[in-house]
Design a protein around this motif. Structure first.
Motif, PDB file in Angstrom:
ATOM      1  N   PRO A 172       0.779  -1.235   0.000  1.00 17.67           N
ATOM      2  CA  PRO A 172       0.000   0.000   0.000  1.00 17.67           C
ATOM      3  C   PRO A 172       0.818   1.296   0.000  1.00 17.67           C
ATOM      4  CG  PRO A 172      -0.130  -1.066   2.136  1.00 17.67           C
ATOM      5  CD  PRO A 172       0.640  -1.973   1.244  1.00 17.67           C
ATOM      6  N   ILE A 173       2.132   1.227   0.184  1.00 15.08           N
ATOM      7  CA  ILE A 173       2.977   2.425   0.117  1.00 15.08           C
ATOM      8  C   ILE A 173       3.652   2.455  -1.254  1.00 15.08           C
ATOM      9  CG2 ILE A 173       4.953   3.670   1.065  1.00 15.08           C
ATOM     10  CD1 ILE A 173       2.592   3.639   2.965  1.00 15.08           C
ATOM     11  N   VAL A 174       3.420   3.511  -1.998  1.00 12.67           N
ATOM     12  CA  VAL A 174       4.008   3.681  -3.320  1.00 12.67           C
ATOM     13  C   VAL A 174       5.141   4.700  -3.211  1.00 12.67           C
ATOM     14  CG1 VAL A 174       3.578   4.455  -5.682  1.00 12.67           C
ATOM     15  CG2 VAL A 174       1.820   3.167  -4.447  1.00 12.67           C
ATOM     16  N   VAL A 175       6.305   4.341  -3.734  1.00 16.85           N
ATOM     17  CA  VAL A 175       7.469   5.232  -3.730  1.00 16.85           C
ATOM     18  C   VAL A 175       7.475   5.992  -5.056  1.00 16.85           C
ATOM     19  CG1 VAL A 175       9.980   5.374  -3.557  1.00 16.85           C
ATOM     20  CG2 VAL A 175       8.737   3.632  -2.259  1.00 16.85           C
ATOM     21  N   ARG A 176       7.429   7.312  -4.974  1.00 20.14           N
ATOM     22  CA  ARG A 176       7.354   8.158  -6.161  1.00 20.14           C
ATOM     23  C   ARG A 176       8.705   8.810  -6.478  1.00 20.14           C
ATOM     24  NH1 ARG A 176       2.831  10.591  -7.856  1.00 20.14           N
ATOM     25  NH2 ARG A 176       3.833  12.612  -7.635  1.00 20.14           N
ATOM     26  N   LEU A 177       9.778   8.151  -6.109  1.00 22.28           N
ATOM     27  CA  LEU A 177      11.114   8.696  -6.321  1.00 22.28           C
ATOM     28  C   LEU A 177      11.424   8.884  -7.797  1.00 22.28           C
ATOM     29  CD1 LEU A 177      13.729   9.634  -5.058  1.00 22.28           C
ATOM     30  CD2 LEU A 177      14.464   7.253  -4.947  1.00 22.28           C
ATOM     31  N   ASP A 178      11.006   7.938  -8.623  1.00 18.54           N
ATOM     32  CA  ASP A 178      11.273   8.056 -10.058  1.00 18.54           C
ATOM     33  C   ASP A 178      10.605   9.280 -10.655  1.00 18.54           C
ATOM     34  OD1 ASP A 178       8.793   6.887  -9.595  1.00 18.54           O
ATOM     35  OD2 ASP A 178       8.892   5.592 -11.354  1.00 18.54           O
ATOM     36  N   VAL A 179       9.423   9.627 -10.163  1.00 14.68           N
ATOM     37  CA  VAL A 179       8.712  10.818 -10.647  1.00 14.68           C
ATOM     38  C   VAL A 179       9.485  12.081 -10.279  1.00 14.68           C
ATOM     39  CG1 VAL A 179       6.582  12.180 -10.416  1.00 14.68           C
ATOM     40  CG2 VAL A 179       6.471   9.671 -10.519  1.00 14.68           C
ATOM     41  N   GLU A 180       9.957  12.132  -9.041  1.00 10.96           N
ATOM     42  CA  GLU A 180      10.698  13.315  -8.594  1.00 10.96           C
ATOM     43  C   GLU A 180      12.038  13.453  -9.320  1.00 10.96           C
ATOM     44  OE1 GLU A 180       9.438  15.722  -6.659  1.00 10.96           O
ATOM     45  OE2 GLU A 180       7.595  14.538  -6.619  1.00 10.96           O
ATOM     46  N   LEU A 181      12.701  12.335  -9.588  1.00 10.59           N
ATOM     47  CA  LEU A 181      13.956  12.393 -10.339  1.00 10.59           C
ATOM     48  C   LEU A 181      13.710  12.874 -11.765  1.00 10.59           C
ATOM     49  CD1 LEU A 181      15.749   9.121  -9.176  1.00 10.59           C
ATOM     50  CD2 LEU A 181      16.328  11.470  -8.567  1.00 10.59           C
ATOM     51  N   ALA A 182      12.653  12.388 -12.380  1.00 12.00           N
ATOM     52  CA  ALA A 182      12.328  12.803 -13.749  1.00 12.00           C
ATOM     53  C   ALA A 182      11.967  14.286 -13.796  1.00 12.00           C
ATOM     54  CB  ALA A 182      11.178  11.958 -14.294  1.00 12.00           C
ATOM     55  N   ARG A 183      11.210  14.757 -12.813  1.00 10.90           N
ATOM     56  CA  ARG A 183      10.826  16.179 -12.783  1.00 10.90           C
ATOM     57  C   ARG A 183      12.042  17.081 -12.699  1.00 10.90           C
ATOM     58  NH1 ARG A 183       6.811  17.328  -8.181  1.00 10.90           N
ATOM     59  NH2 ARG A 183       7.283  19.417  -8.886  1.00 10.90           N
ATOM     60  N   ARG A 184      13.067  16.606 -12.003  1.00 10.15           N
ATOM     61  CA  ARG A 184      14.270  17.417 -11.815  1.00 10.15           C
ATOM     62  C   ARG A 184      15.369  17.081 -12.820  1.00 10.15           C
ATOM     63  NH1 ARG A 184      11.445  16.935  -7.381  1.00 10.15           N
ATOM     64  NH2 ARG A 184      11.453  18.511  -5.761  1.00 10.15           N
ATOM     65  N   LYS A 185      15.093  16.096 -13.675  1.00 10.58           N
ATOM     66  CA  LYS A 185      16.050  15.669 -14.702  1.00 10.58           C
ATOM     67  C   LYS A 185      17.403  15.291 -14.095  1.00 10.58           C
ATOM     68  CE  LYS A 185      13.712  18.261 -18.214  1.00 10.58           C
ATOM     69  NZ  LYS A 185      13.464  19.574 -18.687  1.00 10.58           N
ATOM     70  N   ILE A 186      17.337  14.464 -13.048  1.00 10.65           N
ATOM     71  CA  ILE A 186      18.538  13.980 -12.370  1.00 10.65           C
ATOM     72  C   ILE A 186      18.688  12.498 -12.685  1.00 10.65           C
ATOM     73  CG2 ILE A 186      19.659  13.582 -10.144  1.00 10.65           C
ATOM     74  CD1 ILE A 186      18.077  15.921  -9.023  1.00 10.65           C
ATOM     75  N   GLY A 187      19.868  12.094 -13.107  1.00 14.35           N
ATOM     76  CA  GLY A 187      20.135  10.692 -13.398  1.00 14.35           C
ATOM     77  C   GLY A 187      20.295   9.877 -12.119  1.00 14.35           C
ATOM     78  N   VAL A 188      20.007   8.601 -12.204  1.00 20.19           N
ATOM     79  CA  VAL A 188      20.066   7.724 -11.036  1.00 20.19           C
ATOM     80  C   VAL A 188      21.477   7.651 -10.463  1.00 20.19           C
ATOM     81  CG1 VAL A 188      19.719   5.354 -10.243  1.00 20.19           C
ATOM     82  CG2 VAL A 188      18.070   6.382 -11.788  1.00 20.19           C
ATOM     83  N   GLY A 189      22.480   7.520 -11.315  1.00 18.19           N
ATOM     84  CA  GLY A 189      23.861   7.435 -10.840  1.00 18.19           C
ATOM     85  C   GLY A 189      24.299   8.685 -10.101  1.00 18.19           C
ATOM     86  N   GLU A 190      24.020   9.829 -10.688  1.00 19.36           N
ATOM     87  CA  GLU A 190      24.365  11.114 -10.065  1.00 19.36           C
ATOM     88  C   GLU A 190      23.632  11.280  -8.737  1.00 19.36           C
ATOM     89  OE1 GLU A 190      23.522  15.870 -10.880  1.00 19.36           O
ATOM     90  OE2 GLU A 190      23.214  14.438 -12.496  1.00 19.36           O
ATOM     91  N   PHE A 191      22.343  10.934  -8.731  1.00 18.32           N
ATOM     92  CA  PHE A 191      21.543  11.080  -7.515  1.00 18.32           C
ATOM     93  C   PHE A 191      22.048  10.145  -6.415  1.00 18.32           C
ATOM     94  CE2 PHE A 191      17.758   9.951  -4.957  1.00 18.32           C
ATOM     95  CZ  PHE A 191      17.511  11.205  -4.419  1.00 18.32           C
ATOM     96  N   ALA A 192      22.355   8.897  -6.768  1.00 18.00           N
ATOM     97  CA  ALA A 192      22.855   7.931  -5.782  1.00 18.00           C
ATOM     98  C   ALA A 192      24.129   8.455  -5.128  1.00 18.00           C
ATOM     99  CB  ALA A 192      23.108   6.587  -6.448  1.00 18.00           C
ATOM    100  N   GLU A 193      24.999   9.042  -5.932  1.00 21.55           N
ATOM    101  CA  GLU A 193      26.247   9.594  -5.390  1.00 21.55           C
ATOM    102  C   GLU A 193      25.974  10.754  -4.441  1.00 21.55           C
ATOM    103  OE1 GLU A 193      30.081  11.905  -7.173  1.00 21.55           O
ATOM    104  OE2 GLU A 193      29.378  10.140  -8.273  1.00 21.55           O
ATOM    105  N   GLN A 194      25.064  11.644  -4.814  1.00 15.17           N
ATOM    106  CA  GLN A 194      24.741  12.806  -3.972  1.00 15.17           C
ATOM    107  C   GLN A 194      24.112  12.388  -2.649  1.00 15.17           C
ATOM    108  OE1 GLN A 194      22.253  15.389  -6.308  1.00 15.17           O
ATOM    109  NE2 GLN A 194      23.936  16.051  -7.610  1.00 15.17           N
ATOM    110  N   VAL A 195      23.309  11.326  -2.673  1.00 17.54           N
ATOM    111  CA  VAL A 195      22.620  10.869  -1.470  1.00 17.54           C
ATOM    112  C   VAL A 195      23.516   9.967  -0.619  1.00 17.54           C
ATOM    113  CG1 VAL A 195      20.653   9.485  -0.652  1.00 17.54           C
ATOM    114  CG2 VAL A 195      20.333  11.108  -2.491  1.00 17.54           C
ATOM    115  N   GLY A 196      24.474   9.292  -1.260  1.00 13.90           N
ATOM    116  CA  GLY A 196      25.348   8.388  -0.535  1.00 13.90           C
ATOM    117  C   GLY A 196      24.854   6.956  -0.525  1.00 13.90           C
ATOM    118  N   LEU A 197      24.112   6.565  -1.561  1.00 11.94           N
ATOM    119  CA  LEU A 197      23.625   5.201  -1.722  1.00 11.94           C
ATOM    120  C   LEU A 197      24.312   4.560  -2.923  1.00 11.94           C
ATOM    121  CD1 LEU A 197      19.755   5.631  -1.357  1.00 11.94           C
ATOM    122  CD2 LEU A 197      21.303   4.613   0.296  1.00 11.94           C
ATOM    123  N   THR A 198      24.340   3.240  -2.932  1.00 13.27           N
ATOM    124  CA  THR A 198      24.805   2.560  -4.134  1.00 13.27           C
ATOM    125  C   THR A 198      23.672   2.596  -5.154  1.00 13.27           C
ATOM    126  OG1 THR A 198      23.981   0.392  -3.467  1.00 13.27           O
ATOM    127  CG2 THR A 198      26.219   0.979  -2.755  1.00 13.27           C
TER     128      THR A 198
END
Length: 69
Positions: free
Chosen positions: A2-28
């Motif tokens: 019942p919990i939907v993660v909308r992270l992909d929507v927010e990344l697309a809205r900001r035009k941030i790539g997954v690799g770049e975002f992972a590095e900025q957040v500190g996740l693999t």
């Protein structure tokens, strides 16, 4: 789930790539993919805080509860 993660929507809205975002957040990229695809069973508040800091958003912008059918 019942919990939907909308992270992909927010990344697309900001035009941030997954690799770049992972590095900025500190996740693999693999752990970010698990979270982004809704397969995560839990998230640490420190991780949620880092995501919100980088995206300049609120937790409610990333997570949505939907009733199961």
């Amino acid at each position: 789930m019942p919990i939907v993660v909308r992270l992909d929507v927010e990344l697309a809205r900001r035009k941030i790539g997954v690799g770049e975002f992972a590095e900025q957040v500190g996740l693999t990229p693999a752990n970010l993919a698990v979270l982004k695809n809704g397969r995560a069973r839990a998230i640490r508040f420190s991780t949620l805080e880092a995501i919100c800091r980088v995206l300049e958003c609120q937790p409610g912008d990333l997570l949505e509860w939907v009733e199961e059918e």
